[in-house]
Scaffold this motif. Structure first.
Motif, short mmCIF file in Angstrom:
data_model
loop_
_atom_site.label_atom_id
_atom_site.label_comp_id
_atom_site.label_asym_id
_atom_site.label_seq_id
_atom_site.Cartn_x
_atom_site.Cartn_y
_atom_site.Cartn_z
N ASN A 34 46.33 82.12 -35.25
CA ASN A 34 47.46 81.04 -35.41
C ASN A 34 48.71 81.63 -36.17
O ASN A 34 49.65 81.14 -35.88
CB ASN A 34 46.76 80.17 -36.31
CG ASN A 34 45.95 79.02 -35.50
OD1 ASN A 34 45.91 79.02 -34.09
ND2 ASN A 34 44.92 78.41 -35.95
N LEU A 37 50.93 83.13 -33.50
CA LEU A 37 51.41 82.13 -32.50
C LEU A 37 52.14 81.27 -33.12
O LEU A 37 52.92 80.60 -32.13
CB LEU A 37 50.15 81.41 -31.95
CG LEU A 37 49.18 82.19 -31.07
CD1 LEU A 37 48.17 81.18 -30.73
CD2 LEU A 37 49.54 82.77 -29.79
N ASP A 38 52.50 81.18 -34.36
CA ASP A 38 53.42 80.14 -34.90
C ASP A 38 54.73 80.90 -35.24
O ASP A 38 54.87 82.10 -34.67
CB ASP A 38 52.86 79.39 -36.36
CG ASP A 38 52.77 80.36 -37.24
OD1 ASP A 38 53.21 81.46 -37.41
OD2 ASP A 38 52.14 80.16 -38.39
N ASP A 39 55.68 80.55 -35.98
CA ASP A 39 57.07 81.04 -36.06
C ASP A 39 57.13 82.30 -36.84
O ASP A 39 57.87 83.18 -36.87
CB ASP A 39 58.11 79.92 -36.54
CG ASP A 39 58.21 79.03 -35.77
OD1 ASP A 39 58.34 78.92 -34.70
OD2 ASP A 39 58.89 77.94 -36.43
N THR A 73 45.77 75.37 -32.50
CA THR A 73 45.90 76.44 -31.33
C THR A 73 46.65 76.13 -30.02
O THR A 73 47.35 76.89 -29.61
CB THR A 73 44.54 77.17 -31.43
OG1 THR A 73 44.11 77.66 -32.79
CG2 THR A 73 44.64 78.33 -30.45
N ARG A 76 50.18 75.31 -30.26
CA ARG A 76 50.82 77.03 -30.56
C ARG A 76 50.85 77.84 -29.19
O ARG A 76 51.93 78.23 -28.89
CB ARG A 76 50.24 77.73 -31.47
CG ARG A 76 50.61 77.31 -32.91
CD ARG A 76 50.02 78.16 -33.95
NE ARG A 76 50.38 77.70 -35.30
CZ ARG A 76 49.44 77.15 -36.21
NH1 ARG A 76 48.22 76.95 -35.90
NH2 ARG A 76 49.95 76.92 -37.52
N CYS A 77 50.08 77.55 -28.27
CA CYS A 77 50.08 78.16 -27.06
C CYS A 77 50.66 77.25 -25.97
O CYS A 77 50.92 78.02 -24.86
CB CYS A 77 48.54 78.66 -26.66
SG CYS A 77 47.71 79.94 -27.56
#
Length: 79
Positions: A34, A37-39, A73, A76-77
């Motif tokens: 995670n 996948l985030d900023d 998740t 984010r994807c």
């Protein structure tokens, strides 16, 4: 994962790298992704090491289903 992630993150932006994840989603490993996948784009390892994802890196997930993936998740994807 950590070995390749570290190796790819140190390369120049001209060397585009793709990490492909193919197979079932496991709740343990996908939740640890995670922060990638985030900023923040950082891989946080259990040892406390943090590896920043390089600008030259992209990830692709090809999964059968998202039965154990959390809503965070999935969003984010972009699935």
């Amino acid at each position: 994962l950590a070995i390749w992630f570290r190796k790819f993150s140190d390369q120049s932006p001209e060397n585009r790298r793709w990490m492909m994840f193919d197979g079932p989603v496991d709740a343990l490993w996908i939740e640890s992704m995670n922060t990638v996948l985030d900023d923040n784009r950082k891989l946080c390892l259990p040892s406390g090491e943090i590896i920043k994802m390089g600008e030259n890196m992209n990830m692709i997930f090809e999964v059968q289903d998202l039965a154990v993936a959390s809503p965070a998740t999935v969003s984010r994807c972009g699935m």
